[in-house]
Design an enzyme around this catalytic site. Structure first.
Site, PDB file in Angstrom:
ATOM      1  N   THR A 196      51.538 -18.836 -37.203  1.00 24.88           N
ATOM      2  CA  THR A 196      50.253 -18.752 -37.257  1.00 24.88           C
ATOM      3  C   THR A 196      50.483 -16.750 -37.067  1.00 24.88           C
ATOM      4  OG1 THR A 196      49.955 -20.049 -34.622  1.00 24.88           O
ATOM      5  CG2 THR A 196      48.861 -18.041 -34.303  1.00 24.88           C
ATOM      6  N   ARG A 224      43.654 -31.643 -29.785  1.00 20.04           N
ATOM      7  CA  ARG A 224      44.293 -29.903 -28.801  1.00 20.04           C
ATOM      8  C   ARG A 224      44.216 -28.579 -29.336  1.00 20.04           C
ATOM      9  NH1 ARG A 224      48.004 -25.754 -30.140  1.00 20.04           N
ATOM     10  NH2 ARG A 224      48.929 -25.302 -28.202  1.00 20.04           N
ATOM     11  N   GLY A 226      44.593 -24.634 -28.580  1.00 20.65           N
ATOM     12  CA  GLY A 226      45.955 -24.114 -27.905  1.00 20.65           C
ATOM     13  C   GLY A 226      44.900 -22.249 -28.147  1.00 20.65           C
ATOM     14  N   GLY A 248      52.438 -18.309 -30.178  1.00 18.54           N
ATOM     15  CA  GLY A 248      53.388 -18.865 -29.095  1.00 18.54           C
ATOM     16  C   GLY A 248      52.986 -20.170 -28.560  1.00 18.54           C
ATOM     17  N   GLY A 250      50.988 -22.396 -26.463  1.00 12.69           N
ATOM     18  CA  GLY A 250      49.225 -21.699 -26.767  1.00 12.69           C
ATOM     19  C   GLY A 250      49.272 -22.543 -25.132  1.00 12.69           C
TER      20      GLY A 250
HETATM   21  N1  ASP Z   1      49.477 -19.856 -29.753  1.00  9.17           N
HETATM   22  C1  ASP Z   1      49.737 -21.081 -31.396  1.00  9.17           C
HETATM   23  C2  ASP Z   1      48.600 -22.416 -30.786  1.00  9.17           C
HETATM   24  O1  ASP Z   1      49.591 -22.859 -29.429  1.00  9.17           O
HETATM   25  C3  ASP Z   1      51.010 -21.835 -31.674  1.00  9.17           C
HETATM   26  C4  ASP Z   1      51.912 -20.354 -32.400  1.00  9.17           C
HETATM   27  O2  ASP Z   1      51.148 -18.968 -31.691  1.00  9.17           O
HETATM   28  O3  ASP Z   1      52.349 -20.407 -33.519  1.00  9.17           O
HETATM   29  O4  ASP Z   1      47.989 -22.948 -30.990  1.00  9.17           O
END
Ligand code: ASP
Length: 329
Positions: A196, A224, A226, A248, A250
C-alpha cells in the site's frame, strides 16, 4: 518561505524480511522510492503545494507495479481488484476520497477531484466511478491491475481462507516454495510485488498535505473498505499539527482512528510529532493487534516513520538533500 519543505512516502508495511529479499529486488524498491521522492522534491523545490506533491507521489506509486495500489493491486476473494484512496489538504482541512473503484486508473486523482470539485468527501463504487468519468479521468479494464505475483499471493491466501496483508502473503509465498523451514531464507522472486502507498509533505509556504492509496488486503471480501480512504484513519492533514498516511491492518487503524490520533495527541497532549506517532504505532495499535506503520510530518518539517512490523518501504527527501530510503528496521 519555509526552508524545511520535505516529502515522506511509504510503500506499505508488513513481514518484509531481509532474508526473504533478493539483492536485485531490494535495489528495485530503493530505486522506485528514490524516483518518487525526487519527483516530489522537485515539485516542492519549484514552490509547488504539498497537495500537488502528495498527489503526484501517490500517482507515481500507483503506476509502479511494485506496490499494492493502482497497477499491482492485490486480489479480492472474487479474484477482482477494488481500490481505495484519500487525500487531505492541511491548509483548509478539505478532503476527498474514493473506495471500491474498479476501473479508475489512478484512484488518487479521483480522490483529488472529489476534494476540489464536489461538495462531498467520500464516494463509493459505482457512484465514485460515475463521478470520475464525469471528471474525464482515465478508465482501464479491471484486468489492467493484474500481476502474476499478486495472483499467486491470492491463491495462497485463499487456501488459508482469510484476508492477508500483502507483505505477509508475499512471505508466505516465499515459505511455501518447497521450503520446510518456517523461517524464510529463500530469496523471494525478484519480481514479487507488494505494498500500500502513501505520502505526506510540508511545502515552502508552510502547508501540509497527506495522501494514501491501496488495493486493500489480499483475499478481502468484496465491498470491504479498509482504513486508507477513511479520513482520520488512514489519512489526515492539519497545518496546526501534522500530516499522516498509514499502512497496515486497516480494521485496527479504523478502530483506533490512527491518523487523527497522532494529530489529536499533538493538539491535546502537546507532545511532539515523534512522541505522538510512536504512541499510536507502538503502544495503542498493538493493544488490538494492529500491525503496520505510518509516515508523518509536522509544520516545522519534523519527519517520523514508525512501524511495528518487520519492515516498511519508506523514505523522505528534504530540499537540497539526497533522498533517504529504507526497508527494514
Ligand atoms: N491498510 C490497508 C488496508 O487495510 C492495507 C495495507 O496497508 O497494506 O486496506
Amino acid at each position: 518561505m519555509n526552508a524545511n519543505a520535505v516529502i515522506a512516502i511509504h510503500g506499505g508495511a508488513g513481514t518484509i524480511l531481509r532474508a526473504s529479499m533478493s539483492v536485485s529486488a531490494e535495489t528495485e524498491y530503493h530505486a522506485a522510492l528514490n524516483a518518487v521522492l525526487s519527483a516530489g522534491q522537485r515539485l516542492l523545490g519549484d514552490g509547488g503545494s504539498a497537495l500537488d506533491a502528495v498527489s503526484e507521489a501517490v500517482r507515481l506509486l500507483e503506476d509502479c507495479a511494485l506496490f499494492n495500489a493502482g497497477r499491482g493491486a492485490v486480489y479480492t476473494a472474487a479474484g477482482t481488484h477494488e481500490l481505495d484512496a484519500a487525500i487531505m489538504d492541511g491548509r483548509t482541512l478539505d478532503a476527498g476520497a474514493v473506495c471500491c473503484v474498479k476501473r479508475v486508473r489512478n484512484p488518487i486523482l479521483a480522490a483529488r477531484r472529489v476534494l476540489e470539485r464536489s461538495g462531498h468527501v467520500l464516494f463509493t463504487g459505482e457512484g465514485a466511478e460515475a463521478f470520475a468519468a464525469a471528471q474525464g479521468l482515465e478508465f482501464v479494464d479491471n484486468s489492467y491491475f493484474d500481476t502474476d505475483t499478486r495472483y499467486r499471493q491470492w491463491q495462497l491466501a485463499r487456501g488459508l481462507q482469510r484476508p492477508m496483508l500483502d507483505h505477509d502473503a508475499a512471505t508466505l509465498a516465499a515459505r511455501s516454495s518447497g521450503d520446510k523451514d518456517p523461517t524464510p531464507h529463500e530469496p523471494i522472486d525478484p519480481n514479487r510485488k507488494f505494498g500500500t502507498v502513501g505520502a505526506v509533505a510540508l511545502d515552502r509556504h508552510g502547508h501540509l498535505a497527506a495522501a494514501t492509496s491501496t488495493g486493500g488486503v489480499t483475499n478481502k471480501q468484496v465491498g470491504r473498505v479498509g482504513d486508507s480512504p477513511l479520513i482520520g484513519a488512514g489519512c489526515y492533514a492539519d497545518d496546526a499539527t501534522c500530516a499522516v498516511s498509514t499502512t497496515g491492518s486497516g480494521e485496527m487503524f479504523i478502530r483506533m482512528v490512527a491518523a487523527y490520533d497522532v494529530a489529536a495527541q499533538m493538539a491535546y497532549r502537546q507532545v511532539s510529532l515523534e512522541e505522538a506517532a510512536y504512541d499510536v504505532v507502538m503502544n495503542r495499535l498493538p493493544k488490538i493487534d494492529g500491525r503496520g506503520g505510518l509516515v508523518a510530518v509536522d509544520a516545522r518539517g519534523n519527519v517520523t516513520l514508525p512501524f511495528n512490523t518487520e519492515g516498511m518501504y519508506r523514505g523522505f527527501a528534504r530540499l537540497g538533500e539526497a533522498p533517504v530510503t529504507a526497508i527494514y528496521r
